[in-house]
Design a protein around this motif. Structure first.
Motif, PDB file in Angstrom:
ATOM      1  N   ILE A 236      -0.063  -4.920   3.224  1.00  0.00           N
ATOM      2  CA  ILE A 236      -0.883  -3.943   3.937  1.00  0.00           C
ATOM      3  C   ILE A 236      -2.270  -4.556   4.128  1.00  0.00           C
ATOM      4  O   ILE A 236      -2.801  -5.163   3.207  1.00  0.00           O
ATOM      5  CB  ILE A 236      -0.998  -2.635   3.114  1.00  0.00           C
TER       6      ILE A 236
ATOM      7  N   GLN B 247      -5.410  -0.791   1.896  1.00  0.00           N
ATOM      8  CA  GLN B 247      -4.663  -1.105   0.679  1.00  0.00           C
ATOM      9  C   GLN B 247      -5.105  -0.292  -0.531  1.00  0.00           C
ATOM     10  O   GLN B 247      -4.270   0.154  -1.317  1.00  0.00           O
ATOM     11  CB  GLN B 247      -4.801  -2.597   0.375  1.00  0.00           C
TER      12      GLN B 247
ATOM     13  N   TRP C 169      -3.455   3.124  -0.660  1.00  0.00           N
ATOM     14  CA  TRP C 169      -2.047   3.071  -1.059  1.00  0.00           C
ATOM     15  C   TRP C 169      -1.904   2.747  -2.534  1.00  0.00           C
ATOM     16  O   TRP C 169      -1.087   3.343  -3.235  1.00  0.00           O
ATOM     17  CB  TRP C 169      -1.303   2.021  -0.227  1.00  0.00           C
ATOM     18  N   ARG C 170      -2.719   1.794  -2.995  1.00  0.00           N
ATOM     19  CA  ARG C 170      -2.666   1.437  -4.414  1.00  0.00           C
ATOM     20  C   ARG C 170      -2.947   2.661  -5.269  1.00  0.00           C
ATOM     21  O   ARG C 170      -2.244   2.937  -6.236  1.00  0.00           O
ATOM     22  CB  ARG C 170      -3.717   0.356  -4.708  1.00  0.00           C
TER      23      ARG C 170
ATOM     24  N   VAL D 214       2.773  -3.515  -0.548  1.00  0.00           N
ATOM     25  CA  VAL D 214       1.343  -3.213  -0.661  1.00  0.00           C
ATOM     26  C   VAL D 214       0.532  -4.475  -0.376  1.00  0.00           C
ATOM     27  O   VAL D 214      -0.501  -4.433   0.289  1.00  0.00           O
ATOM     28  CB  VAL D 214       1.008  -2.654  -2.057  1.00  0.00           C
ATOM     29  N   HIS D 215       1.035  -5.622  -0.854  1.00  0.00           N
ATOM     30  CA  HIS D 215       0.333  -6.890  -0.648  1.00  0.00           C
ATOM     31  C   HIS D 215       0.174  -7.186   0.840  1.00  0.00           C
ATOM     32  O   HIS D 215      -0.806  -7.786   1.269  1.00  0.00           O
ATOM     33  CB  HIS D 215       1.105  -8.014  -1.334  1.00  0.00           C
TER      34      HIS D 215
END
Lengths: 308, 366
Positions: free
Chosen positions: A112, A117, A120-121, A109-110
């Protein structure tokens, strides 16, 4: 007479100014402001805890004081030690998997780009946000022996159906799997926050120093995240150890008590079997175990906090 | 040790150009400073040399090798960052030896290198400390030590002194120069501080808006700026620039600032300025130290004029006086004993041998 009439006003004067001074003191004001929370903790934590200790020292019919009799009784029973083993297995395995999966997903995720982001988070947090009893119910249906979606997929590939909740080993696996599914997003979000706080220039310096991808994680990311990893793991260990809803909904402790943890067994013994003092004794056994874990991990954090 | 060559290097962030095709040759052992205002592309250029930014177009060579696609760790460079970027969980010794340990160099060799670098930087007593226990200046030394132990082909410095206080900055500036004189490694140094650029560099590269404005030795840039930007950027206080007209007067040229103030152009420059007679937007440039009180004996190119002072600023070794000509504020540097006073008339002398004529349309110094 003259002496008394003189001394009275002096006394009231000094006591009034004494009260005034007491109110002026910072510590008094601080105490008054924290009083609501102290009362809340007293009512919701201290009283139930004290009451549980009191209950645990009564006999089954709750009429006779037996001291530590309930605890002695538990220590001598195999089923109690099985619950201790299962609770530790459940908590330690689940926390390790949650930590590893959370760490890996946080990295993805970091990396992306910032635009996508948030989306997704948000999606990855869903398992953690849904009430566990609800999502566990959904898992229960997925695990159903006859109509299970998982077994249907296995059948598609010509494999034998798996007794997801019917066999002790598989049931333990299923309970841990659901716990990991629910808990990993919490680790992910904590690690993601920690990752974002590692200065980018440290990675650049490491890249120039010749560190490859893996070495950057090992020598920069992990040391920088040590405290967060420890705190998150401790917090999760406590919550997982005291878990009730997942086990209760998914297996109710079965098969053959093979998935009972402290909370579900305390419920079984205390509420369902009607021995409330024994149930209280079971749940009180969690306290020393968790206290030891907390002391170890938090002491380490203090030590590291001083050098970082 | 190696030279660094940039050929038509371009960097775009999405559609925004940061560096617009620059050429630069940095010789072996040379100390080159990239200087310019923020956003001029100097840091991006340095980061492209380091390999921390990809190049949109062009070539970067370290030694004879094109390194466009070589990752930072294989470029044999060392970088000192603005915020030091020391690993907080490692001691000074571990910080300095980290790169060598990754290369699997024998421990004894690492120790020799770290100890020798520590001696150069005078940080031997600090080797077992953590970065948190160090002052800003000490951290800066450690960051340099980490670069030195690698014995790289090129040192890269990204505004290394910006986080230090003024006094320490001057001190560390000297340190950096001393270290370079000892180790003689090719160095590229980025700063926005023109004083740092002038004092440190063998050659200064002035950048603006993603382009190189001028490359030259510090004194050349100061005395012979090529563009209006360089003229105004280099030197503190900045060069005065006054709108003016160029006039023909009896076989010679004259610069007219106002109806009252005109200066004859030095004879040696007549031929150079002659073609620009017709230009309408010209600036007359003269540095503050070339406008002084009237000396007892005027030099041939010194011309007196009289103004009313607005403000005086005593600096100790000089007094800066400000006055207005043609709507432009002018700064001059006079002797503290010359008796300059605010709101009073004062006779000053302009040293025209140091004048510049700037075409304001093209931004070029004529």
């Amino acid at each position: 007479m003259a002496n008394i009439s003189e001394s009275v006003p002096v006394a009231t004067d000094s006591s009034r100014s004494g009260l005034h001074r007491l109110m002026q003191r910072k510590s008094s004001i601080a105490f008054l402001m924290t009083l609501p929370l102290i009362l809340l903790i007293g009512v919701l934590v201290a009283y139930p805890a004290g009451y549980a200790i009191y209950l645990s020292m009564l006999n089954k019919s709750m009429v006779r004081f037996v001291g530590l009799g309930n605890f002695e009784f538990l220590m001598g029973r195999d089923s109690f030690w099985a619950v201790v083993y299962q609770s530790c297995l459940f908590a330690v395995t689940a926390v390790i998997f949650k930590a590893v999966i959370g760490f890996v997903v946080a990295h993805f995720v970091h990396n992306i780009p910032a635009k996508g982001q948030r989306k997704w988070r948000g999606m990855l947090l869903v398992p953690w946000v849904i009430p566990p009893a609800m999502s566990t119910l959904a898992w229960l249906w997925l695990f159903d022996p006859s109509y299970s979606a998982f077994n249907w997929i296995l059948a598609l590939f010509g494999m034998d159906p798996v007794p997801w909740t019917g066999d002790t080993s598989w049931a333990r696996f299923s309970v841990i799997l659901v716990n990991v599914w629910i808990g990993a997003p919490f680790f992910m979000i904590m690690y993601l926050a920690a990752l974002k706080s590692v200065p980018e220039q440290l990675y650049e310096a490491a890249a120039i120093d010749g560190a490859n991808w893996w070495q950057r994680i090992w020598y920069v990311t992990l040391p920088m995240m040590r405290n967060i990893i420890a705190i998150t793991a401790l917090f999760s260990l406590i919550v997982t150890f005291a878990n009730f809803d997942i086990v209760r909904v998914l297996t109710a402790g079965g098969p053959l008590n093979g998935t009972h943890v402290f909370a579900t067994w305390a419920f079984r013994v205390g509420i369902e079997s009607g021995d409330i003092p024994l149930g209280a004794a079971v749940s009180l056994f969690m306290v020393p175990i968790l206290a030891v874990a907390a002391v170890f991990i938090l002491r380490d954090i203090n030590k590291r906090g001083n050098e970082a | 040790m190696a030279q660094v060559t940039l050929r038509k290097v371009v960097k775009n962030y999405d559609e925004t150009p940061a560096v617009r095709g620059i050429d630069l040759d940095i010789a072996d052992k040379e100390f080159v400073v990239l200087v310019g205002p923020s956003g001029c592309g100097k840091s991006t250029t340095l980061r492209m040399i380091a390999g921390l930014e990809e190049i949109t177009a062009g070539d970067i060579l370290i030694g004879d090798q094109v390194v466009n696609d070589v990752p930072p760790k294989d470029r044999d460079i060392a970088m000192v960052f603005q915020n030091y970027a020391l690993y907080p969980h490692m001691t000074v010794y571990e910080n300095m030896s980290f790169g060598l340990r990754l290369k699997k160099m024998p421990k004894a060799d690492i120790d020799v290198r770290v100890q020798s670098a520590a001696r150069i930087l005078d940080i031997t007593e600090l080797l077992q400390r953590k970065p948190k226990q160090l002052s800003g200046g000490q951290r800066q030394r450690v960051a340099m030590g980490r670069a030195i132990v690698r014995d790289p082909k090129v040192f890269l410095f990204d505004e290394p002194l910006s986080n230090l206080d003024a006094k320490l900055r001057v001190q560390m500036r000297t340190e950096i120069k001393k270290v370079h004189q000892k180790v003689r490694t090719t160095t590229v140094y980025v700063t926005h501080d023109q004083v740092e650029a002038m004092t440190l560099a063998d050659r200064v590269v002035v950048m603006n808006g993603g382009n190189i404005e001028q490359v030259g030795a510090p004194n050349d840039l100061y005395h012979a700026p090529a563009t209006k930007f360089v003229a105004s950027f280099i030197g503190s206080p900045a060069m005065n620039m006054i709108p003016c007209r160029l006039e023909q007067a009896a076989g010679a040229l004259r610069v007219r600032l106002t109806d009252e103030i005109t200066f004859p152009v030095p004879a040696s420059r007549t031929a150079r300025y002659q073609p620009h007679l017709s230009k309408s937007r010209l600036l007359f440039g003269l540095r503050p130290e070339h406008i002084t009180e009237v000396p007892r004996h005027l030099e041939p190119e010194q011309h007196p004029f009289e103004v009313t002072l607005d403000v005086t600023e005593p600096m100790g070794q000089e007094t800066l006086v400000y006055f207005t000509v043609n709507g432009t504020e002018i700064c001059a540097s006079v002797n503290p004993t010359a008796g300059a006073q605010s709101d009073a008339r004062m006779a000053l002398a302009a040293d025209l041998s140091n004048m510049h004529l700037i075409d304001d349309e093209t931004g070029m110094v004529l």
